[in-house]
Scaffold this active site. Structure first.
Site, PDB file in Angstrom:
ATOM      1  N   LEU A  70     -30.361   5.066   2.872  1.00  0.00           N
ATOM      2  CA  LEU A  70     -31.032   5.518   1.333  1.00  0.00           C
ATOM      3  C   LEU A  70     -31.475   4.339   0.678  1.00  0.00           C
ATOM      4  CD1 LEU A  70     -27.947   7.644  -0.109  1.00  0.00           C
ATOM      5  CD2 LEU A  70     -30.184   8.466   0.697  1.00  0.00           C
ATOM      6  N   ASP A  71     -32.851   4.411   0.340  1.00  0.00           N
ATOM      7  CA  ASP A  71     -33.455   3.489  -0.331  1.00  0.00           C
ATOM      8  C   ASP A  71     -32.631   2.724  -1.658  1.00  0.00           C
ATOM      9  OD1 ASP A  71     -35.622   3.436   1.436  1.00  0.00           O
ATOM     10  OD2 ASP A  71     -36.961   4.629  -0.071  1.00  0.00           O
TER      11      ASP A  71
END
Length: 330
Positions: A70-71
């Site tokens: 996940l960024d």
């Protein structure tokens, strides 16, 4: 026996759990941690890598691994495998993902046009990873399994998307904007599900730290056992074969699964499937790739039915019944 058991499995040979091994939820606390999985509600800010490092430090373990990046600006469900459980990361990264996305349009558009265009993206689509991504920028195919518009407020569109692993939602928003003719970008993103894990399974890093300190300082296990689950939960959706206790240690030494080493065979298994091999106590022994179907497994008298891909259980957990025996005898 579970009511639908006989509908789901071929019963090659009935078996009862023996004295060796231990049910996953009954493992001693330290072993429970090192063969565990924790589902974190990732906050906005840190990267997925930073989160798994923090978990490693909190639990005082050497290895942790997540099942899908996940960024930093993205929040939501981040399953993290611990120590021995990290052997499963490779096999869980391909699970479907679900997101709630806020997309901002660059010009006004009618609701019916927005919904019509978004439906066009359900199915197989071409995507080239965005410039900011760390992977090769080659064109690839990903599947959007469902899109549901939840709310439209002016130029802001809130929608849910269920998609194949490796789908770039940021790029999806840009592409939707291009087809719509308005232009668009992703404003916010939250992952609400990955595989079988959703928001109902998640805990914060603070929850994990508090639970660990309750156990370490006060000997209270209850909270940590609520947050951490056995790594076997991660393999729940994989097709499975339940093996004999006499076959376990041979598999732990890298042997392939033979016809004589099985109790129960899931009927949906096809040749070439990646499956999970479990003991009668529901311990995960190994990941294997089948070379015959379930029906053939059931009929075979001897010979190899699946090639071992990854050994999960430690050697010596079960006695070495196999020593001195020939191939296919266990």
């Amino acid at each position: 026996m579970v009511p639908d058991f006989e509908d789901r499995f071929y019963i090659r040979e009935e078996g009862e759990p023996g004295e060796h091994g231990i049910y996953p939820y009954h493992r001693p606390m330290r072993e429970y941690i090192t063969k565990g999985l924790v589902c974190i509600d990732k906050p906005m800010g840190p990267s997925s890598h930073e989160v798994v490092v923090w978990i490693r430090k909190i639990l005082e373990v050497e290895k942790t691994g997540h099942t899908g990046t996940l960024d930093p600006r993205v929040t939501g469900v981040l399953p993290v495998l611990i120590e021995n459980g990290t052997k499963l990361v490779k096999y869980l990264q391909e699970s479907d993902k679900e997101y709630i996305t806020l997309m901002h349009l660059h010009a006004d558009a009618r609701k019916e046009d927005i919904e019509r265009v978004m439906k066009l993206f359900v199915g197989k689509i071409y995507q080239r990873p965005p410039l900011k991504s760390a992977v090769k920028k080659r064109l690839r195919i990903r599947e959007i399994k469902d899109i549901e518009v939840l709310e439209i407020d002016g130029r802001d569109v809130l929608f849910r998307v269920l998609c194949e692993a490796g789908t770039y939602i940021r790029k999806l928003c840009i592409d939707i904007g291009e087809v719509l003719g308005t232009g668009a970008h992703m404003q916010e993103l939250r992952r609400t599900r990955t595989g079988i894990f959703d928001e109902s399974n998640t805990y914060t890093l603070h929850d994990l730290l508090d639970a660990y300190m309750f156990w370490k300082e006060d000997g209270e296990e209850k909270y940590l056992r609520e947050i951490i689950m056995p790594m076997e939960e991660a393999a729940k959706t994989m097709k499975k074969v339940v093996i004999k206790d006499t076959a376990v240690d041979a598999l732990c030494h890298g042997a392939d699964l033979t016809a004589r080493g099985m109790h129960y065979i899931e009927k949906s298994i096809k040749a070439g499937d990646v499956i999970a091999l479990f003991t009668l106590k529901n311990e995960l022994v190994a990941i294997a790739k089948t070379i015959v179907s379930a029906e053939e497994m059931f009929r075979m008298k001897k010979g190899v039915v699946a090639k071992t891909l990854r050994v999960i259980m430690e050697r010596g957990t079960y006695p070495p019944y196999w020593k001195g025996k020939g191939a296919g005898e266990i």
